[in-house]
Design a protein around this motif. Sequence first.
Motif: not given
Length: 175
Positions: A31-52
């Motif tokens: 995603y180096k030259d992209k317009d990255l928009f990350v969507i986390g799916i609550l609630k399960g992905a919140s921990v992984f998302m914050s680390d990622l």
Amino acid sequence: MKELELERIIITQEEIHKRVAGLGAQITEDYKDKDLFVIGILKGASVFMSDLIREIKTPLEIDFMSLKSYGASTKTSGVVRMLRDLDQDISGRDVLVVEDIVDTGLTLSYLKESLLVRKPASLKICTFLDKPSRRKVELEPDYCGVVIDDVFVVGYGLDYNEKGRELPYIAELKQ
Ligand code: IMP
Ligand code: MG
């Protein structure tokens, strides 16, 4: 409060950290030259998302969605309800959906369809865990942390009836 009964730890905190760092490096590259928009799916992905997101070394924005598949405990019904939608428009953006686990694939295939209608420039899926043996619909995550067997797991954001999300490792639940 009664504690969850665990069978065994299947992914340690150290292993999680290594995998997340690896995924972050891969995503950074892609995603180096992209317009990255990350969507986390609550609630399960919140921990992984914050680390990622802290392992992704390219600018990005985040938002969250909350989906609920009917039916409690360890079974997915396949009927998905949107409890919280995005604050922002994703048209023309490079969307990366972050999920805790892909099981039957029903939740994400529903989500994918409803996001594609909004015309993102690209749409990819990053899941920490994948249980491909349980798939009911065709759905291949673009990024995956660890492939696991058909066992019910808790920890690192994943729950059993809302319990166990805070565990820093992934453990198999005692049946
Ligand atoms: P799918 O629609 O069957 O792919 O289900 C995805 C959702 O089911 C995940 O976001 C989890 O919330 C839940 N899920 C599936 N397997 C597990 C598990 O082993 N532990 C905890 N939650 C799970
Ligand atoms: Mg869940």
